[in-house]
Design a protein around this motif. Structure first.
Motif, PDB file in Angstrom:
ATOM      1  N   TYR A 112      -2.992   0.634  -3.994  1.00 35.66           N
ATOM      2  CA  TYR A 112      -2.682  -0.591  -3.301  1.00 35.66           C
ATOM      3  C   TYR A 112      -2.650  -1.752  -4.287  1.00 35.66           C
ATOM      4  CZ  TYR A 112      -7.805  -1.324  -3.039  1.00 35.66           C
ATOM      5  OH  TYR A 112      -9.147  -1.470  -3.324  1.00 35.66           O
TER       6      TYR A 112
ATOM      7  N   LEU B  54      -5.176   6.963   1.275  1.00 32.36           N
ATOM      8  CA  LEU B  54      -4.726   5.867   0.429  1.00 32.36           C
ATOM      9  C   LEU B  54      -4.525   6.341  -1.010  1.00 32.36           C
ATOM     10  CD1 LEU B  54      -4.228   2.768   0.236  1.00 32.36           C
ATOM     11  CD2 LEU B  54      -6.658   2.571  -0.363  1.00 32.36           C
TER      12      LEU B  54
ATOM     13  N   TYR C 104       0.833  -1.194   0.000  1.00 33.17           N
ATOM     14  CA  TYR C 104       0.000   0.000   0.000  1.00 33.17           C
ATOM     15  C   TYR C 104       0.878   1.258   0.000  1.00 33.17           C
ATOM     16  CZ  TYR C 104      -3.230  -3.465   1.929  1.00 33.17           C
ATOM     17  OH  TYR C 104      -3.997  -4.588   2.136  1.00 33.17           O
TER      18      TYR C 104
ATOM     19  N   GLN D 291      -2.777  -6.111  -4.296  1.00 34.54           N
ATOM     20  CA  GLN D 291      -2.985  -7.354  -3.535  1.00 34.54           C
ATOM     21  C   GLN D 291      -2.064  -8.469  -4.023  1.00 34.54           C
ATOM     22  OE1 GLN D 291      -4.848  -6.988  -1.004  1.00 34.54           O
ATOM     23  NE2 GLN D 291      -6.709  -5.839  -1.418  1.00 34.54           N
TER      24      GLN D 291
END
Lengths: 112, 110
Positions: free
Chosen positions: A48, A45, A33, A50
């Motif tokens: 990001y 934010l 992130y 995964q």
């Protein structure tokens, strides 16, 4: 030592320049992130990821770009399109299936 | 309305007292809740997280969650001057990335 490293610690940029902030982790974490923190504010934010070769925009992605070519690395480029880039940039990572996000030491970017 | 709200403080408590930090959130689908401590100029460090209603204790720290009221709190018992920092509440709404409040600054007076 396992952990998250960010470099450089301090970065100065002239207006109109692109700069790239490095984030590396050797924790074998899957998710990574990028957050931005302005003085007296919480974290927001930016992007990001995964898994490798996949990433999503966060709440303030405009003027930023990322790549995730390796599991360990998630560099952030601050482009000239980012109008107010002076801030504290924090990278974090998390193990898949885990709850906790752990942060690197941060990069403080100043636009001259 | 901000998604995660905290009183900015400063919250001032004497050494040895209980410090109570509060946080409210707007998304009823929020799943996990985190408390981070941040010293000036440093990155946040995780204190604890909670995802079930009720209390969770870890040493001098207790996190409390009430999903019906959309409220999460952090209690710090026997507060020490070294606890003086900004405490950030963060919420995972299910996208596996955190939404942070703006933090509460705690001052523990010796």
């Amino acid at each position: 030592d396992g952990g998250i490293t960010q470099s450089p610690k301090y970065l100065f940029r002239k207006e109109g320049q692109n700069v790239t902030l490095s984030c590396e982790q050797n924790l074998n974490h899957d998710a990574m992130y990028w957050y931005r923190q302005d003085p007296g504010q919480g974290l927001r934010l930016i992007y990001y990821s995964q898994i490798v070769n996949d990433f999503q925009k966060g709440d303030i992605a405009e003027g930023y770009s990322v790549s995730r070519e390796k599991k360990e690395s998630f560099p952030l480029t601050v482009t000239s399109a980012q109008k107010n880039p002076t801030a504290f940039y924090l990278c974090a990572s998390r193990l898949a299936g885990g709850n906790e996000q752990f942060f690197g030491p941060g990069t403080r970017l100043t636009v001259l | 309305q901000k998604e995660v709200e905290q009183n900015s403080g400063p919250l001032s408590v004497p050494e040895g007292a209980i410090a109570s930090l509060n946080c409210t959130y707007s998304d009823r689908g929020s799943q996990s809740f985190f408390w981070y401590r941040q010293y000036s100029g440093k990155s946040p460090e995780l204190i604890m997280f909670i995802y079930s209603n009720g209390d969770k204790e870890d040493g001098r720290f207790t996190a409390q969650l009430n999903k019906a009221s959309q409220y999460v709190s952090l209690l710090i018992r026997d507060s020490q001057p070294s606890d003086s920092a900004t405490y950030l509440c963060a919420v995972d709404t299910g996208r596996r990335a955190l939404t942070f409040g703006s933090g509460t600054r705690l001052q523990v007076q010796p």
